[in-house]
Enzyme design. Structure first.
Site, PDB file in Angstrom:
ATOM      1  CE  LYS A   8      -3.852  -1.919   2.741  1.00 16.04           C
ATOM      2  NZ  LYS A   8      -4.940  -1.727   1.764  1.00 16.04           N
ATOM      3  NE  ARG A  12     -10.790  -9.858  -1.843  1.00 16.75           N
ATOM      4  CZ  ARG A  12     -11.122  -8.937  -2.729  1.00 16.75           C
ATOM      5  NH1 ARG A  12     -11.399  -9.275  -3.982  1.00 16.75           N
ATOM      6  NH2 ARG A  12     -11.195  -7.667  -2.370  1.00 16.75           N
TER       7      ARG A  12
HETATM    8  N1  BES Z   1      -8.024  -3.833   4.539  1.00 17.30           N
HETATM    9  C1  BES Z   1      -8.204  -3.456   3.179  1.00 17.30           C
HETATM   10  C2  BES Z   1      -9.504  -2.685   2.962  1.00 17.30           C
HETATM   11  C3  BES Z   1      -9.353  -1.205   3.110  1.00 17.30           C
HETATM   12  C4  BES Z   1      -8.748  -0.468   2.091  1.00 17.30           C
HETATM   13  C5  BES Z   1      -9.855  -0.547   4.189  1.00 17.30           C
HETATM   14  C6  BES Z   1      -8.630   0.892   2.206  1.00 17.30           C
HETATM   15  C7  BES Z   1      -9.740   0.822   4.311  1.00 17.30           C
HETATM   16  C8  BES Z   1      -9.128   1.548   3.314  1.00 17.30           C
HETATM   17  C9  BES Z   1      -8.216  -4.690   2.284  1.00 17.30           C
HETATM   18  O1  BES Z   1      -7.411  -5.721   2.703  1.00 17.30           O
HETATM   19  C10 BES Z   1      -7.724  -4.254   0.954  1.00 17.30           C
HETATM   20  O2  BES Z   1      -6.591  -3.874   0.882  1.00 17.30           O
HETATM   21  N2  BES Z   1      -8.572  -4.305  -0.055  1.00 17.30           N
HETATM   22  C11 BES Z   1      -8.199  -3.884  -1.368  1.00 17.30           C
HETATM   23  C12 BES Z   1      -8.696  -4.921  -2.345  1.00 17.30           C
HETATM   24  C13 BES Z   1      -8.190  -4.708  -3.737  1.00 17.30           C
HETATM   25  C14 BES Z   1      -6.707  -5.006  -3.807  1.00 17.30           C
HETATM   26  C15 BES Z   1      -8.959  -5.608  -4.654  1.00 17.30           C
HETATM   27  C16 BES Z   1      -8.860  -2.530  -1.638  1.00 17.30           C
HETATM   28  O3  BES Z   1     -10.008  -2.347  -1.267  1.00 17.30           O
HETATM   29  O4  BES Z   1      -8.178  -1.666  -2.154  1.00 17.30           O
HETATM   30 MN    MN Z   2      -5.424  -5.524   2.036  1.00 15.34          MN
END
Ligand code: BES
Ligand code: MN
Ligand code: ZN
Length: 502
Positions: free
Chosen positions: A283, A357
């Site tokens: 990230k 997931r």
């Molecule tokens: N924990 C995150 C979800 C999240 C993202 C919460 C941003 C708050 C702010 C999750 O594990 C994640 O990173 N999801 C990705 C999925 C994507 C790579 C398909 C997302 O939502 O960006």
């Molecule tokens: Mn994630």
């Protein structure tokens, strides 16, 4: 917090601060229809004390609007706080919960440690439902997240009295107050876990906290790690943990009420990523610190299990919490890797940041294997849920209208805001893999539904509800009734859903 019920005349309660609700009883419309702020108490002395300020027009009894009177004439309390609920015709127990939180959050920074709240006297807000809402609001309002400040002044409320003068069904009020306290404390337990930074709350420590809580309230528990994941062939869950020096934790909590040998077994599954860096698909640095909250789903299930153990509904419940740390390293999984989930399905990893997931896939399979007949999961699963619903509502998905119907009724009890979003084959098409059964991302659009459809593959046809709380598990700005920080969303609704199967 010392909690008690007082049947004495409200004006006779000696306390640092007495809070009374007021609502706008004006029913006429138009520009001449001035607000009519009216105190919701039958006590003539409280009414008289409030009358001075309520008659001035400077206070309108808007939702969570407050005005404080010092040394009010004719009553024993040192201070009288009037807390608005907005229009009386629209006021609900949920406004009362917030209002009680507002009273507590008014008191705390002023060094007031003793609060009495008057149960509103109006129809619909009085009685057990009102008492429970007040207790919940008081406990929720008392929470602050600044636990690591070395100059922290503990401003917690030490004594809370609910004034119920004039109410008839005393036993119902006693249990409603106790129940509200249990629910508020359980939600705060969840919030305190979510608040912990990643270095203080690893998967192992989350497992310890679950075990301690389980011992305290009388739940059966098991906490497993890497070996058990291998034994159960939880290839999806394990793949998330493989890049971290911190071992994963598979936490199982069981509530088995005596004499309940048949009927449903409710399976609660929680995402417990104690820190989500994204892994190799790392990230950006901006706001990454927030990802300590990525175990909020597991924490919500722990809070719900705590409340379940204490409130003892007659239905069996089993919680499966999947805790891991998602890290990049030389041992981390890579985009393109293929993992075999516990169910036997193969998953092509497109993005290692879609890790929630993966852990839930095996958590859902395991909960079914342990006998769950109905499933509910909670997860900070997607950024896309915030795009769809803002930070206002959380997302809900279900493969079963009857189970979801119960969840909707649970929302009326909890006051939490969830909105149902779609699943379906059209989303399933987006996660077909060229090399294996499914892939863990499905493109940019409809991300929350794609993630939900991924989970659906593992819930199969077991009635199942998925809660995406990524947008709502953290309160960005403090409100009069709640501190900014972890919200504890899900605890109350999951509890109410479980109780609906009693
Ligand atoms: N924990 C995150 C979800 C999240 C993202 C919460 C941003 C708050 C702010 C999750 O594990 C994640 O990173 N999801 C990705 C999925 C994507 C790579 C398909 C997302 O939502 O960006
Ligand atoms: Mn994630
Ligand atoms: Zn995550």
């Amino acid at each position: 917090m010392r909690t008690e019920l007082s049947f004495a005349p409200t004006a006779a309660i000696a306390t640092e601060m007495l809070a009374v609700f007021a609502a706008d009883t004006q029913t006429a419309k138009g520009s001449d229809a001035k607000p009519q702020p009216t105190p919701l108490t039958t006590d003539p002395k409280i009414q008289a004390a409030a009358a001075t300020v309520l008659g001035t027009g400077e206070y309108k009894a808007g939702a969570n609007e407050t005005v404080l009177l010092h040394a009010p004439a004719g009553i024993a309390a040192k201070r009288l706080l009037i807390v608005g609920l907005g229009k009386l015709a629209k006021a609900t127990a949920h406004a009362v919960r917030d209002g009680a939180g507002t009273a507590v959050r008014f008191a705390k920074p002023r060094g007031i440690r003793e609060v009495a709240v008057v149960l509103p006297s109006s129809e619909g807000l009085r009685g057990a439902a009102g008492a429970r809402a007040v207790a919940e609001g008081v406990f929720l309002g008392d929470f602050d997240p600044d636990t690591y400040r070395t100059d922290r002044k503990d401003q917690s409320i030490q004594s809370f009295t609910l004034s119920v003068a004039g109410e008839a069904d005393r036993q119902a009020l006693v249990s409603a107050l106790a129940e509200g306290a249990v629910i508020g404390e359980s939600q705060n337990f969840t919030r305190s876990l979510v608040n912990e930074p990643g270095n203080k709350l690893t998967p192992t420590i989350l497992g310890q906290r679950a075990a301690e809580m389980a011992e305290e309230v009388g739940l059966k528990w098991e906490v497993h790690s890497t070996d058990k994941l291998h034994e159960l062939k939880m290839g999806a869950f394990w793949s998330v943990s493989q890049g971290s020096a911190e071992p994963p934790a598979l936490i199982v909590l069981r509530y088995e009420p005596e004499g309940v040998k048949d009927g449903p077994v409710l399976g609660l599954v929680g995402k417990g990523i104690t820190f989500d860096t994204g892994g190799i698909s790392i990230k950006p640095a901006d706001s990454m610190e927030r990802m300590k909250y990525d175990m909020a789903g597991a924490a919500a299930m722990m809070g719900a299990m705590r409340a379940i153990a204490l409130l003892q509904p007659k239905v069996r419940v089993i919680a499966v919490l999947c805790a891991a740390e998602n890290m990049p390293s030389g041992t981390a999984q890579k985009p393109g890797d293929v993992q075999t989930a516990m169910s036997g399905k193969t998953i092509e990893i497109i993005n290692t940041d879609a890790e929630g997931r993966l852990v839930l896939a095996d958590g859902l399979t395991y909960a079914r294997q342990l006998g769950a007949t109905h499933l509910i999961d909670a997860a900070t699963l997607t950024g896309a849920i915030s795009v769809a619903l803002g930070k206002i509502m959380a997302g809900a998905f279900s493969n079963d209208d009857a189970a979801y119907g119960r969840f909707e009724s649970a929302l009326a009890v909890s006051g939490e805001k969830f909105w149902r979003l779609p699943l379906g084959d059209a989303y399933a098409d987006l996660i077909k893999s060229d090399i294996g059964d499914i892939k863990n991302t499905g493109g940019r659009w409809g991300g929350a539904s794609i993630a939900a459809e991924f989970l659906h593959v593992f819930a199969e046809d077991t009635p199942w509800i998925h809660l995406d709380i990524a947008g709502t598990a953290w309160v960005e700005e403090s409100r009069p009734y709640i501190a900014k920080g972890p919200s504890g969303i899900g605890v109350r609704s999951i509890l109410a859903w479980v109780r609906s199967y009693e």
